[in-house]
Design a protein around this motif. Structure first.
Motif, mmCIF file in Angstrom:
data_model
loop_
_atom_site.group_PDB
_atom_site.id
_atom_site.type_symbol
_atom_site.label_atom_id
_atom_site.label_comp_id
_atom_site.label_asym_id
_atom_site.label_seq_id
_atom_site.Cartn_x
_atom_site.Cartn_y
_atom_site.Cartn_z
ATOM 1 N N CYS A 1 -2.400 2.947 -5.297
ATOM 2 C CA CYS A 1 -1.100 3.577 -5.044
ATOM 3 C C CYS A 1 -0.627 4.309 -6.300
ATOM 4 C CB CYS A 1 -0.048 2.524 -4.690
ATOM 5 S SG CYS A 1 -0.347 1.644 -3.162
ATOM 6 N N ASP A 2 0.231 5.286 -6.105
ATOM 7 C CA ASP A 2 0.904 5.926 -7.230
ATOM 8 C C ASP A 2 2.133 5.117 -7.613
ATOM 9 O OD1 ASP A 2 -0.804 8.116 -7.538
ATOM 10 O OD2 ASP A 2 0.255 9.274 -6.004
ATOM 11 N N LEU A 3 2.401 5.034 -8.906
ATOM 12 C CA LEU A 3 3.674 4.522 -9.419
ATOM 13 C C LEU A 3 4.143 5.525 -10.458
ATOM 14 C CD1 LEU A 3 5.961 2.549 -9.843
ATOM 15 C CD2 LEU A 3 4.455 1.151 -11.280
ATOM 16 N N LEU A 4 5.145 6.315 -10.093
ATOM 17 C CA LEU A 4 5.637 7.402 -10.942
ATOM 18 C C LEU A 4 7.048 7.078 -11.414
ATOM 19 C CD1 LEU A 4 4.349 10.434 -8.837
ATOM 20 C CD2 LEU A 4 3.166 9.196 -10.655
ATOM 21 N N TYR A 5 7.364 7.426 -12.680
ATOM 22 C CA TYR A 5 8.622 6.960 -13.272
ATOM 23 C C TYR A 5 9.229 7.971 -14.241
ATOM 24 C CZ TYR A 5 5.082 5.529 -16.715
ATOM 25 O OH TYR A 5 4.027 5.508 -17.591
ATOM 26 N N GLU A 6 9.077 9.253 -13.923
ATOM 27 C CA GLU A 6 9.585 10.317 -14.792
ATOM 28 C C GLU A 6 11.061 10.130 -15.155
ATOM 29 O OE1 GLU A 6 9.863 12.933 -17.234
ATOM 30 O OE2 GLU A 6 8.071 13.500 -16.124
ATOM 31 N N ALA A 7 11.888 9.756 -14.190
ATOM 32 C CA ALA A 7 13.336 9.706 -14.401
ATOM 33 C C ALA A 7 13.784 8.487 -15.203
ATOM 34 C CB ALA A 7 14.062 9.731 -13.058
ATOM 35 N N SER A 8 12.852 7.618 -15.592
ATOM 36 C CA SER A 8 13.243 6.438 -16.364
ATOM 37 C C SER A 8 13.626 6.784 -17.798
ATOM 38 C CB SER A 8 12.115 5.400 -16.357
ATOM 39 O OG SER A 8 10.965 5.907 -17.007
ATOM 40 N N VAL A 9 13.208 7.948 -18.271
ATOM 41 C CA VAL A 9 13.526 8.398 -19.629
ATOM 42 C C VAL A 9 13.948 9.857 -19.593
ATOM 43 C CG1 VAL A 9 12.683 8.731 -21.974
ATOM 44 C CG2 VAL A 9 11.816 6.824 -20.616
ATOM 45 N N GLY A 10 15.086 10.146 -20.215
ATOM 46 C CA GLY A 10 15.444 11.545 -20.431
ATOM 47 C C GLY A 10 16.116 12.254 -19.283
ATOM 48 N N GLY B 1 0.786 -1.226 0.000
ATOM 49 C CA GLY B 1 0.000 0.000 0.000
ATOM 50 C C GLY B 1 0.813 1.268 0.000
ATOM 51 N N LYS B 2 2.091 1.164 -0.386
ATOM 52 C CA LYS B 2 2.950 2.349 -0.410
ATOM 53 C C LYS B 2 3.198 2.770 -1.861
ATOM 54 C CE LYS B 2 5.323 0.874 3.833
ATOM 55 N NZ LYS B 2 4.623 1.792 4.757
ATOM 56 N N GLY B 3 3.037 4.055 -2.130
ATOM 57 C CA GLY B 3 3.336 4.572 -3.452
ATOM 58 C C GLY B 3 4.809 4.427 -3.763
ATOM 59 N N VAL B 4 5.134 4.373 -5.049
ATOM 60 C CA VAL B 4 6.518 4.156 -5.476
ATOM 61 C C VAL B 4 6.907 5.190 -6.525
ATOM 62 C CG1 VAL B 4 8.119 2.575 -6.615
ATOM 63 C CG2 VAL B 4 6.418 1.671 -5.009
ATOM 64 N N VAL B 5 8.117 5.718 -6.358
ATOM 65 C CA VAL B 5 8.769 6.522 -7.381
ATOM 66 C C VAL B 5 10.003 5.744 -7.825
ATOM 67 C CG1 VAL B 5 10.072 8.625 -7.850
ATOM 68 C CG2 VAL B 5 7.947 8.740 -6.533
ATOM 69 N N THR B 6 10.175 5.552 -9.122
ATOM 70 C CA THR B 6 11.322 4.796 -9.612
ATOM 71 C C THR B 6 11.972 5.503 -10.790
ATOM 72 O OG1 THR B 6 12.079 2.655 -10.485
ATOM 73 C CG2 THR B 6 9.880 3.382 -11.134
#
Length: 430
Positions: free
Chosen positions: A125-134, A98-103
């Motif tokens: 939950c949030d799963l955010l991944y902005e830094a995976s590209v660019g 139940g914890k959101g993840v930033v990867t």
């Protein structure tokens, strides 16, 4: 309402330490933006004895992921540990807890993104991944939010800083591939094993992420046509310049009513195209939308602080969602079913450099092959200088299908007067 947000940080390498530094140094700014403090409570590492510099006190380090997952005070998990198997497992377990993840993990998101995003939806939950590209370019958030009202039809870009650095050095400083790669390694732009970069695999993973998001459909790594930069032959960079082009290792994705096509390969860009002027380790992505038209996003594609900045931007977005009680409210299910084009549905212009025997009638013989496959030629040039092997003929086609391109290459290989197909490239941007 929560009066603070605590983070579990997985990994404390180049990016992880950068995230910790930003969160520490920008604490007042974050408190102003969010209304509450944001703090790292635990950092999971492999080795507690390793000497580390930075803003994290020694007692905050642990080797146990369970200490993060079982701590009810930790609201958000930031995964910057790298790798695939362990990182994927950590993300999966965090979402299930139940914890959101930033990867920042492009490998995991390219290979398991749909599965993990579905898991995030199921667990609210949030799963955010902005830094995976660019790296430091706010590209994913722009595609997901800023251009949400538009329909993206295509994107083309330089999404690997290592290959772009190498090609820049080869073109502007006349360095060999080996010398340019050695400099990239020395500066930290290339790994000790650069194969994922130079073979196009790193860029292919990023294009999977971008295409899936842009076209709201599932795109798999196997859907991407990949051709590495080792295919660039001696003299090709100079030859491209002679015809008004620059060679870039580029990713492209297109979608129309027939389906999607995604590729990573060395490409000829006209010198007038904005991507032709993107040099060194910088990345840039050209996005085509029905309403917005053409836009380009440019910035540092790698490095500790640019990547950490993107990660921290996702942390702020996840924190804001937590405070508003809307975390996990965005559904990620694809809107369209997966439909991949065949080679006879993919169209482009092509550059062919062919070494032939210096004999009468060779040019007529070769142009008849193009005519047989219904391929019209925009440019036909014979190099005036003969060399040991023979003479070079240059052909640039009008738009033909990739299948026509492959059939022509096969027929050329089977022609006795052809010594070698020295090189061939897709021509982009016209």
């Amino acid at each position: 309402m929560k009066n603070e947000i605590n983070i579990g940080l997985l990994g404390y390498g180049v990016v992880g330490s950068g995230v910790a530094t930003i969160l520490h140094n920008h604490q007042e700014d974050l408190r102003h933006k969010l209304g509450v403090p944001v703090s790292i409570k635990k950092v999971v590492v492999k080795d507690l004895e390793k000497k580390r510099n930075g803003v994290i006190s020694k007692e905050m380090f642990t080797t146990s992921l369970d200490e993060v997952l079982n701590d009810p005070e930790i609201d958000l998990v930031v995964e910057v540990m790298g790798g695939t198997s362990a990182a994927q497992e950590a993300i999966r377990r965090s979402l299930e807890a139940g914890k959101g993840v930033v990867t920042a993990n492009k490998d995991v998101m390219a290979e398991s993104g749909p599965e993990l995003l579905k898991l995030a939806d199921e667990n609210k939950c949030d799963l955010l991944y902005e830094a995976s590209v660019g790296g430091g370019i706010p590209l994913i958030r722009t595609l997901e939010d800023g251009l949400a009202s538009d329909r993206i039809t295509a994107l083309t870009g330089i999404v690997n800083g290592t290959t772009n650095f190498i090609l820049t050095k080869m073109k502007h400083e006349n360095k060999t591939y080996e010398d340019a790669l050695a400099e990239a390694t020395e500066l930290g732009f290339a790994e000790a094993d650069p194969s994922a970069d130079v073979d196009g695999i790193d860029a292919a993973r990023k294009m999977v992420i971008l295409a899936s998001l842009s076209f709201s459909t599932e795109v798999r790594l196997d859907d991407v046509f990949v051709r590495g930069m080792k295919e660039i032959k001696d003299g090709d960079l100079q030859l491209a310049e002679q015809f008004g082009y620059t060679i870039k290792m580029a990713g492209s994705a297109r979608k129309d009513e027939e389906g999607i096509e995604v590729a990573v390969e060395p490409v000829f860009f006209p010198n007038s195209h904005p991507l032709a002027t993107v040099n060194n380790e910088f990345n840039a992505v050209y996005v085509y939308g029905d309403a917005v038209g053409e836009t380009m996003f440019y910035g540092p594609g790698a490095g500790s602080m640019p990547t950490a900045t993107s990660v921290t931007g996702d942390v702020v977005a996840a924190c804001r969602n937590l405070l508003l009680g809307v975390n996990g409210k965005r559904l990620h299910a694809p809107q369209y079913e997966r439909k991949v084009k065949s080679d006879d549905q993919k169209y482009a212009r092509y550059f062919h450099r062919i070494t032939v025997r210096d004999e009468v009638g060779v040019l007529t013989e070769l142009t008849s092959i193009y005519s047989h496959h219904k391929a019209s030629l925009a440019t036909v040039v014979q190099d005036s200088e003969l060399h040991e092997e023979g003479a070079d003929l240059i052909f640039i086609t009008h738009k033909i299908s990739r299948q026509q391109h492959l059939d022509i290459l096969q027929d050329l290989k089977d022609t006795p007067t052809v010594i070698d197909i020295s090189s061939h490239y897709r021509v982009e941007g016209e």
